[in-house]
Design an enzyme around this catalytic site. Structure first.
Site, short mmCIF file in Angstrom:
data_model
loop_
_atom_site.label_atom_id
_atom_site.label_comp_id
_atom_site.label_asym_id
_atom_site.label_seq_id
_atom_site.Cartn_x
_atom_site.Cartn_y
_atom_site.Cartn_z
N SER A 1 -60.13 10.38 30.35
CA SER A 1 -60.46 9.76 29.08
C SER A 1 -59.24 9.37 28.24
O SER A 1 -59.38 8.59 27.31
CB SER A 1 -61.35 10.70 28.27
OG SER A 1 -60.64 11.86 27.90
N LYS B 1 -53.38 10.82 21.24
CA LYS B 1 -54.78 10.52 21.56
C LYS B 1 -55.65 10.72 20.32
O LYS B 1 -55.40 11.64 19.53
CB LYS B 1 -55.24 11.44 22.70
CG LYS B 1 -56.62 11.13 23.25
CD LYS B 1 -56.97 12.05 24.41
CE LYS B 1 -58.33 11.76 25.00
NZ LYS B 1 -58.65 12.63 26.17
N SER C 1 -58.53 14.48 32.18
CA SER C 1 -58.27 13.32 31.33
C SER C 1 -56.81 12.97 31.06
O SER C 1 -56.53 11.88 30.57
CB SER C 1 -58.99 13.48 30.00
OG SER C 1 -60.35 13.19 30.20
N1 GLN Z 1 -64.14 12.89 33.16
C1 GLN Z 1 -64.36 14.26 32.79
C2 GLN Z 1 -65.52 14.36 31.84
O1 GLN Z 1 -66.02 13.38 31.48
C3 GLN Z 1 -63.12 14.84 32.17
C4 GLN Z 1 -62.88 14.36 30.80
C5 GLN Z 1 -61.75 15.07 30.13
O2 GLN Z 1 -60.90 15.68 30.77
N2 GLN Z 1 -61.75 15.00 28.82
O3 GLN Z 1 -65.91 15.40 31.46
#
Ligand code: GLN
Length: 485
Positions: A149, A74, A173
């Site tokens: 994400s 990532k 994410s």
């Molecule tokens: N969707 C969640 C957020 O926007 C989790 C994102 C993540 O785990 N990086 O904070």
């Protein structure tokens, strides 16, 4: 049959003493990438095939255990000499001078980085649509999002462009895109994998996690990257030595381990009908195979989502204050500009809308007067959740749908932040309490995979993965191939 469709552990075995098979395998991955990447946009940076093959053959020649296998990373995990953008304009040209510990350990074990995967900007989002480089698409239905994400990591593993990927998980994410792309996602106990070199979003929640074709591949990689790291004082020892051997032998003759599943009623309310049914069917199947199922009510879980977002925004506003100085990516000639003008110009240009929203709300939450009202209250909720859920996790694994809805179509969720945040209602819970959690395929609805989330007690990663393997064997839906045009 081509190795491309095989799980990572089989590829490693097949190429170990066969350098020709290794280059052939990598060549096939690039063929897939050439064919599908333009549509799916799994990568932000793809390394040239000849570089990857050269490094892979070298690792193979040296007899390293992972034998030169390519892995995707990532784009918020630092890779020495390879651009790491966090999917943000502000880091568009940032090339880290060092490897994150997990990347270093993978490389030492003989893995090779094939490329950096697409994501929501600074990991803020649930659909990969906030990426500065444009959204990724779901291999099962390209009109839909792959989740986020770590959406790009989900895409490349699901579409056989890489056998495994690293993701990060602050509030879901890793598990969200794993569920949406039909693969296995694992977020360790908080501290279970070193965060050194992970570009911070919300430090008390951030974890690096694994996205693979099944739990056995996750166990294999975990053994190489786990372990305390003096560079991350929150890191701890997961004690996963020998896990790969143990998990690989499950289902070979001996009885499968069984466990108790805890159904927290409130985590199943508000879940879309067919997601509910598909996940509950999986639970019923497990129950008929000897799992115990217990239903409980924990009304406090309805506060998890607001508490998560207050804490995440507050920490993000502090973590992201470091950008806007000439040290990273986007910069301009500071001559004849006041510091404040310089800083605000770079930040206005460099951050996208969602990131700005979070920095502003986070600063507000931490400001005098509102700190007690929001931030301290959210910390109290977090404590309350731990106190309520940890005793349940001593009895069994909390099981729920990973996502309350099926993957939205592109553009559908992103316009409405509250709708976007509501997608995380199940996945933020383990991050708030520091627990390990996985997502695996429970079944299908509307021809799309549906994820089952399983939460274990902190430091119970080893047993959680073993139970996940048992469930995979019983449900029989791992290593799936999306039908792609
Ligand atoms: N969707 C969640 C957020 O926007 C989790 C994102 C993540 O785990 N990086 O904070």
């Amino acid at each position: 049959m081509s190795l491309v469709n095989k799980q990572l552990r089989y590829v490693v075995e097949a190429v170990r003493d066969n350098r020709e098979a290794l280059s052939e395998y990598i060549y096939r991955l690039y063929e897939r990438i050439e064919r599908y990447e333009e549509k799916l946009k799994g990568f932000i940076t793809l390394r040239p095939a000849d570089t990857v093959i050269r490094e892979a053959l070298e690792a193979n020649r040296l007899g390293k255990p992972l034998a030169g296998i390519p892995i995707a990373v990532k784009d918020n995990i630092s890779t020495e000499g390879i651009r790491t953008t966090c999917a943000s304009a502000i880091l568009e040209n940032y090339i880290p001078p060092y490897d994150a510990t997990v990347v270093k350990r993978l490389r030492e074990a003989g893995a090779v980085i094939i490329g950096k995967t697409n994501m929501d900007e600074f990991a803020m989002g649930s659909t990969t649509e906030t990426s500065y480089f444009g959204p990724s698409r779901n291999p099962w239905d390209p009109s839909r999002v792959p989740g986020g994400s770590s959406g790009g990591s989900g895409v490349v593993v699901s579409a056989y462009m890489a056998p495994a990927a690293l993701g990060s998980d602050t509030g879901g994410s890793v598990r969200n895109p794993a569920a949406y792309t039909g693969i296995f996602g694992y977020k360790p106990t908080y501290g279970g994998l070193s965060r050194y070199g992970l570009i911070a979003y919300a430090s008390s929640l951030d974890q690096i996690g694994l996205m693979t074709r099944d739990s056995v591949d996750a166990a294999l990689l975990l053994e190489y990257i786990a372990g305390e790291d003096p560079r991350d004082p929150t890191s701890l020892d997961l004690r996963v030595g020998g896990l790969f051997k143990e998990i690989s032998s499950l289902g070979e003759g001996r009885d499968l381990p069984k466990a108790r599943l805890v159904i927290v009623k409130e985590m199943w309310s508000g879940v879309e009908d067919h997601v509910f049914k598909t996940t509950m069917n999986a639970v019923d199947k497990l129950s008929s195979e000897g799992f115990e199922v217990e239903e409980v009510s924990v009304p406090e879980v309805s506060y998890a989502l607001p508490a998560y977002y207050v804490i995440a925004f507050a920490e993000a506003s502090s973590n992201l204050s470091r950008y806007g100085i000439p040290l990273y990516g986007l910069s301009k000639d500071p001559e004849n500009t006041s510091w404040i003008d310089y800083y605000s110009e770079i930040r206005s240009k460099g951050f996208g809308k969602e990131v700005k929203r979070r920095i502003m709300l986070g600063s507000f939450i931490l400001s005098a007067g509102y700190y007690e009202q929001y931030y301290i209250k959210a910390l109290k909720v977090r404590r309350l959740l731990r106190d309520r859920l940890l005793p349940l996790l001593r009895r069994g694994y909390i099981a729920s749908p990973t996502m309350p809805i099926q993957p939205p179509r592109l553009g559908e969720a992103i316009e409405d932040p509250l709708r976007l945040y509501a997608m995380d209602i199940e996945t933020v819970i383990p991050n708030l309490i520091g627990s390990p959690a996985i997502s695996l395929v429970a079944g299908f609805a509307n021809s799309l995979p549906v994820g089952l989330q399983l939460i274990g007690p902190p430091l119970g990663d080893r047993d959680l993965l073993l139970i996940a393997r048992t469930i995979e064997i019983i449900i029989g839906l791992s290593n799936l191939s999306p039908q792609m045009g």
